[in-house]
Design a protein around this motif. Structure first.
Motif: not given
Ligand SMILES: Cc1cc2nc3c(=O)[nH]c(=O)nc-3n(C[C@H](O)[C@H](O)[C@H](O)COP(=O)(O)OP(=O)(O)OC[C@H]3O[C@@H](n4cnc5c(N)ncnc54)[C@H](O)[C@@H]3O)c2cc1C
Length: 210
Positions: A60-65, A68-70, A78-79
């Protein structure tokens, strides 16, 4: 493709064209891992595996929303996103799609699970991956009618645009206008939006004339 069943009054040539819009079946699988140390050790992010059960997978890509920090650490869960397009090599494209759809409808989850564990285990074993310990959850999402067909010069006859099945199939019929991504000959949302707009404009034109 199903419109002729909803509207059997359509002209035969249009029904025939609509029946040709066979979608590609798709499987998107998510696998939850306890950590991604094996990927880190092997310096892998994505894997292309033509001929394998899932032909492609990636972390899964590193996501910042918002807040939220992956994960950034290979020690964290991780997925993994895995893709399968069930098919039957050797047949023409749309017959492969139909065979893949039949396979998808008759495959139990256990078959997916066995293949996922086997494939990840073989691909990542030199990184120390252990399917029994490292996989914590699996979801398998199946789309029997996934991507809309796009023109494929390998299999499709050379036809001028107005003669192609997606154009013949989307002809307005009385007060019925036909949208959907397939009527644009493109699999993606931009095609669906463009065709939705075209269909509504056809109806507005009809209303304007009456
Ligand atoms: C797994 C997957 C991943 C995708 N990823 C992307 C992507 O990353 N980017 C991208 O641009 N596109 C992507 N697409 C393609 C995108 O989803 C489609 O192009 C888009 O959804 C098509 O929109 P549509 O409105 O034409 O049809 P749909 O979104 O299929 O909408 C049709 C609607 O009609 C309803 N319906 C069907 N029959 C009837 C009936 N008889 N009566 C009432 N309602 C009915 C259905 O329930 C559905 O809600 C993906 C598709 C799939 C399957």
């Amino acid at each position: 493709m199903l419109i002729p069943y909803l509207c059997p009054e359509l002209p035969p040539a249009q029904k025939d064209a609509l029946h040709k819009l066979v979608k590609t079946p798709l499987v998107y699988t998510s696998v939850a891992l306890r950590n991604w140390q094996a990927f880190d050790k092997l310096k892998l992010y994505r894997v292309y595996a033509p001929g394998s059960y899932h032909t492609y997978f990636h972390l899964n890509a590193h996501v910042t929303v918002g807040t939220y920090r992956s994960t950034k650490s290979p020690r964290d869960p991780i997925l993994v996103h895995m893709v399968r397009t069930p098919c039957k090599p050797g047949l023409p494209e749309h017959e492969q799609n139909r065979a893949g759809r039949a396979e998808l409808l008759s495959t139990p989850f256990e078959t997916f699970e066995r293949n996922i564990r086997d494939q990840l285990g073989r691909t990542l074993k030199d990184g120390g991956f252990d399917p029994a310990g490292d996989i914590t959850a699996i979801t398998v999402n199946r789309w029997p009618h996934g991507y809309a067909p796009e023109y494929n010069p390998l299999f499709d006859p050379e036809l001028l645009e107005p003669e192609r099945p997606h154009v013949v199939g989307r002809a307005q019929f009385g007060r019925i206008a036909i949208a959907n991504s397939d009527s644009g000959g493109g699999a993606y949302t931009d095609s669906a939006i463009d065709q939705g707009h075209r269909a509504v404009m056809e109806l507005l034109h009809t209303v304007g004339q009456s």
